[in-house]
Design a protein around this motif. Structure first.
Motif, PDB file in Angstrom:
ATOM      1  N   ALA A 148       0.882  -1.225  -0.195  1.00  0.00           N
ATOM      2  CA  ALA A 148       0.039  -0.012  -0.023  1.00  0.00           C
ATOM      3  C   ALA A 148       1.041   1.146  -0.042  1.00  0.00           C
ATOM      4  O   ALA A 148       1.951   1.025   0.624  1.00  0.00           O
ATOM      5  N   ALA A 149       0.321   2.560  -0.664  1.00  0.00           N
ATOM      6  CA  ALA A 149       1.217   3.366  -0.615  1.00  0.00           C
ATOM      7  C   ALA A 149       0.423   4.674  -0.691  1.00  0.00           C
ATOM      8  O   ALA A 149      -0.657   4.609  -1.370  1.00  0.00           O
ATOM      9  N   GLY A 150       0.548   5.965  -0.396  1.00  0.00           N
ATOM     10  CA  GLY A 150      -0.339   7.104  -0.436  1.00  0.00           C
ATOM     11  C   GLY A 150       0.686   8.372  -0.520  1.00  0.00           C
ATOM     12  O   GLY A 150       1.706   8.426   0.029  1.00  0.00           O
ATOM     13  N   ALA A 151       0.234   9.529  -1.348  1.00  0.00           N
ATOM     14  CA  ALA A 151       0.646  10.585  -1.658  1.00  0.00           C
ATOM     15  C   ALA A 151       0.554  11.221  -0.011  1.00  0.00           C
ATOM     16  O   ALA A 151      -0.486  11.340   0.386  1.00  0.00           O
ATOM     17  N   ILE A 152       1.560  12.081   0.488  1.00  0.00           N
ATOM     18  CA  ILE A 152       1.197  12.858   1.613  1.00  0.00           C
ATOM     19  C   ILE A 152       1.805  14.215   1.243  1.00  0.00           C
ATOM     20  O   ILE A 152       2.373  14.665   0.389  1.00  0.00           O
ATOM     21  N   ARG A 153       1.216  15.237   2.133  1.00  0.00           N
ATOM     22  CA  ARG A 153       1.598  16.552   1.982  1.00  0.00           C
ATOM     23  C   ARG A 153       2.011  17.057   3.390  1.00  0.00           C
ATOM     24  O   ARG A 153       1.221  16.892   4.227  1.00  0.00           O
ATOM     25  N   VAL A 224       4.467   8.719   0.500  1.00  0.00           N
ATOM     26  CA  VAL A 224       5.353   9.300  -0.683  1.00  0.00           C
ATOM     27  C   VAL A 224       4.926  10.679  -0.523  1.00  0.00           C
ATOM     28  O   VAL A 224       3.678  11.205  -0.765  1.00  0.00           O
ATOM     29  N   GLU A 225       6.042  11.750  -0.585  1.00  0.00           N
ATOM     30  CA  GLU A 225       5.902  12.992  -0.533  1.00  0.00           C
ATOM     31  C   GLU A 225       5.309  13.540  -1.973  1.00  0.00           C
ATOM     32  O   GLU A 225       5.884  13.297  -2.927  1.00  0.00           O
ATOM     33  N   GLY A 226       4.103  14.225  -2.147  1.00  0.00           N
ATOM     34  CA  GLY A 226       3.773  14.744  -3.141  1.00  0.00           C
ATOM     35  C   GLY A 226       3.882  16.176  -3.570  1.00  0.00           C
ATOM     36  O   GLY A 226       4.528  16.746  -2.762  1.00  0.00           O
ATOM     37  N   THR A 227       3.656  16.454  -4.821  1.00  0.00           N
ATOM     38  CA  THR A 227       3.763  17.881  -5.025  1.00  0.00           C
ATOM     39  C   THR A 227       2.440  18.782  -4.540  1.00  0.00           C
ATOM     40  O   THR A 227       1.346  18.206  -4.097  1.00  0.00           O
ATOM     41  N   ALA A 228       2.558  20.161  -4.844  1.00  0.00           N
ATOM     42  CA  ALA A 228       1.590  21.005  -4.305  1.00  0.00           C
ATOM     43  C   ALA A 228       0.314  20.829  -5.074  1.00  0.00           C
ATOM     44  O   ALA A 228      -0.751  21.269  -4.593  1.00  0.00           O
TER      45      ALA A 228
ATOM     46  N   GLY B 166       9.199   6.053   7.113  1.00  0.00           N
ATOM     47  CA  GLY B 166       8.478   6.594   6.140  1.00  0.00           C
ATOM     48  C   GLY B 166       7.390   5.818   5.782  1.00  0.00           C
ATOM     49  O   GLY B 166       6.458   6.207   4.578  1.00  0.00           O
ATOM     50  N   CYS B 167       6.817   4.834   6.572  1.00  0.00           N
ATOM     51  CA  CYS B 167       5.681   4.184   6.409  1.00  0.00           C
ATOM     52  C   CYS B 167       4.479   4.695   7.520  1.00  0.00           C
ATOM     53  O   CYS B 167       4.732   5.460   8.401  1.00  0.00           O
ATOM     54  N   LEU B 168       3.259   4.610   7.109  1.00  0.00           N
ATOM     55  CA  LEU B 168       2.177   4.935   7.810  1.00  0.00           C
ATOM     56  C   LEU B 168       2.499   4.182   9.354  1.00  0.00           C
ATOM     57  O   LEU B 168       2.370   3.233   9.568  1.00  0.00           O
ATOM     58  N   ASP B 169       2.268   5.004  10.355  1.00  0.00           N
ATOM     59  CA  ASP B 169       2.374   4.764  11.814  1.00  0.00           C
ATOM     60  C   ASP B 169       0.387   4.531  12.184  1.00  0.00           C
ATOM     61  O   ASP B 169       0.195   3.564  12.663  1.00  0.00           O
ATOM     62  N   HIS B 170       0.057   5.604  12.032  1.00  0.00           N
ATOM     63  CA  HIS B 170      -1.409   5.604  12.433  1.00  0.00           C
ATOM     64  C   HIS B 170      -2.107   6.931  11.642  1.00  0.00           C
ATOM     65  O   HIS B 170      -1.333   8.026  11.531  1.00  0.00           O
ATOM     66  N   SER B 171      -3.379   6.797  11.570  1.00  0.00           N
ATOM     67  CA  SER B 171      -4.140   7.929  11.228  1.00  0.00           C
ATOM     68  C   SER B 171      -5.033   8.412  12.054  1.00  0.00           C
ATOM     69  O   SER B 171      -5.570   7.569  12.997  1.00  0.00           O
ATOM     70  N   LEU B 172      -5.405   9.541  11.953  1.00  0.00           N
ATOM     71  CA  LEU B 172      -6.166  10.231  13.142  1.00  0.00           C
ATOM     72  C   LEU B 172      -7.765  10.361  12.682  1.00  0.00           C
ATOM     73  O   LEU B 172      -7.965  10.506  11.403  1.00  0.00           O
ATOM     74  N   GLU B 173      -8.522  10.282  13.564  1.00  0.00           N
ATOM     75  CA  GLU B 173     -10.157  10.172  13.203  1.00  0.00           C
ATOM     76  C   GLU B 173     -10.364  11.549  12.933  1.00  0.00           C
ATOM     77  O   GLU B 173     -10.149  12.365  13.952  1.00  0.00           O
ATOM     78  N   ARG B 174     -10.723  11.795  11.775  1.00  0.00           N
ATOM     79  CA  ARG B 174     -10.706  13.183  11.367  1.00  0.00           C
ATOM     80  C   ARG B 174     -11.753  14.121  11.944  1.00  0.00           C
ATOM     81  O   ARG B 174     -11.391  15.172  12.313  1.00  0.00           O
TER      82      ARG B 174
END
Lengths: 375, 375
Positions: A148-153, A224-228, B166-174
């Motif tokens: 699994a992978a996702g872009a982050i900012r 994965v660090e994404g762009t603006a 650099g991997c997901l540790d946890h996500s916050l409940e929005r």
């Protein structure tokens, strides 16, 4: 950027994409869900689909829309010539819609047209129109390796938690957290397993696919660090921003067309020279009444701006012929074509003509089509 | 909205404001810090200052800028006629700049001009141009009661924490978290005490004033739900959005000016009627060569759009006189004044004229000033 033939996916995996487009857009205000709002005349979802279909190694693009918008979506696909797109009926929440999209690759009974199950599936948003191949490729590669992978900012604002009394409980240290953006990608079997396992509560109140992969498949997504430009159109101001960015993208080049009369030859040279400081210029001399192959080449190069320098005061007919050629061309002419016809153009006013031309191209205002402007 | 005379602050407290404007704007790209970027010809910081000075019960507005921008800021204040503004030299971080701004109210040796210490101090950003009195008032009231208060907004994206790999540790409940926005407000003594107590680490790496009040003064800030327009200009797309919103705000009304020749009387009536469906219209008949008091009244009502209907083919002189009147007026003419001079305007083309006028007003393109447009 040109649509290309099918290329090889990063890492040689098979890849398809799911675009949830079922949201109601209530934060935007107004009755139209944001993914169907027109930006420069074209619905936002069409930009997101185009961004995906430009990536040649994405096999299928599944767009998930609410039942009442299925016909609208099919019309959009036809109008803008989208390929490789399957429209699927969504659920009442984002997660349920994504799950429906995934089922088309896995469950024969769900769709009359079962799609080939990909190794990696991309999940992207219909309201993120500006995604580039580079970040999609990075996320797919990371998904192949990590599951699994996702872009982050980076976070734009500090995130805080409130107590029950509406007062500050604590604030998070901004540097330790990130905003989770799209695109995300998953090994298909992992995310599909996660959706099959997850609870109704997750499906109804969850917002994060990476969370499901972690919770139900013990898969820690690679971030994965994404762009603006990955940002999501959420508010009306975001539609404004999207429109300006699209206008900017369309203002990168101009084609200056002259017929070959001697008196115009010099202007036909000087005007492109003056424009060149601001924009990429193609200058050609053509007889407009012929379906000129040189002009056709430029049209197929997806130039959206055409300036016609002419020496007859009211050469409406020739201009109309050019408009006809442009409208009959195969490029999707989504935006007002700006045409200027200025017989009074003199050598010394070339710079001012270039300024007016740039202004027209940047504003792309259809109300000004047909106006005679003086440099 | 008109600047008003000094009114009573909510709850009868004395209120001043500090606007940190020392940022380098590196996320925006480009050399100009975002607060000094021009939007419709006017620096962003000037809009934020104006938003504050329109609130009559704010006594002093302290703008904190980096040393190299002090002269720039003073020029802006003079050019746009800002009142009640004091420019203060900032520090190398946001917190240090805010602290410097606060010192002007408290430490005689810090400034030659010690300002009256307010009971409540507002902290707002120079890059949030659209704040309205209503939310400022709510935040000030809450600060008076709770010692500290700040505007919040729902999170747009899910917030996640990454692990060291650099991997997901946890996500916050929005739903449990909020974005901390501006404006914030504090009892002056509380926030000043917090800044005096806080460590160099806080001053150098902290981002959140509410956190300082909590940590050093045990004050749990009241969180106030803000409106969508509180957003911060961070990226280039935000400048685009700000520009579109400002153009929208300027497109709310138009003044149609005609001279009184009989042939024009009917157009002078029909055109405003057609425009009225889209915009508030003031229609007047004046002799343009006189400094007409009716026109002056409209100018002082802060109308930014003037359309001149004229019956002479090239009545450049009269138009120029109108431009002169507008430029000499006391309103800050920050935006291109759109003037149309259309002798060919006929009764049956009034609707098309209205469409062109609306397009010009909405685009506000200075390159088109002086063009003769045909309806």
């Amino acid at each position: 950027m040109e649509p290309r033939g099918r290329g090889a996916a990063p890492g040689g995996v098979s890849v398809s994409a799911v675009l949830p487009a079922g949201g109601s857009g209530e934060r935007l205000g107004g009755a139209t869900p944001k993914q169907f709002c027109a930006v420069q005349g074209r619905p936002l979802v069409s930009y997101a689909v185009r961004a995906m279909e430009r990536i040649s190694w994405i096999s299928d693009i599944v767009v998930v829309v609410s039942p009442e918008n299925i016909e609208t979506m099919k019309t959009i696909i036809e109008k803008y010539g989208h390929k490789r797109v399957t429209v699927v009926e969504g659920g009442i929440t984002r997660h349920r819609s994504i799950f429906n999209g995934l089922k088309v690759f896995a469950e024969n009974e769900f769709s009359s047209h079962l799609l080939q199950k990909p190794e990696v599936v991309i999940i992207h948003d219909a309201v993120r129109p500006f995604v580039e191949e580079d970040i999609v490729s990075k996320v797919v590669m990371a998904a192949k390796e990590h599951g699994a992978a996702g872009a982050i900012r980076p976070l734009v604002s500090t995130v805080i938690a409130s107590a029950a009394d509406g007062c500050l409980d604590h604030s998070l240290e901004r540097a330790r957290y990130r905003a989770s953006e799209m695109p995300q990608a998953f090994l298909f079997d992992i995310i599909y397993e996660a959706y099959q396992q997850c609870t109704d509560y997750d499906l109804d109140y969850g917002t994060e696919c990476l969370h499901l992969a972690l919770k139900y498949c013990k898969t820690n997504a690679k971030l994965v660090e994404g762009t603006a430009d990955l940002w999501k159109v959420t508010y009306k101001r975001d539609l404004y921003a999207a429109e300006s960015i699209i206008k900017d993208n369309l203002s990168q080049q101009v084609c200056v067309i002259t017929n070959v009369k001697e008196t115009l030859a010099q202007v036909g040279f000087l005007l492109p020279e003056s424009l060149k400081s601001q924009i990429k210029v193609e200058a050609i001399s053509v007889s407009l009444s012929k379906n000129d192959s040189c002009l056709q080449n430029i049209i197929s190069g997806q130039c959206y701006n055409f300036v016609c320098v002419n020496d007859k005061r009211w050469a409406i007919q020739e201009t109309q012929e050019l408009v006809d050629v442009l409208e009959k061309s195969n490029i999707p002419l989504l935006y007002p074509v700006v045409l200027i016809l200025d017989p009074l153009l003199l050598q010394e006013t070339v710079n001012s003509a270039a300024a007016v031309i740039m202004a027209l191209i940047k504003d792309r205002n259809p109300e000004l089509i047909g106006q005679l402007l003086v440099a």
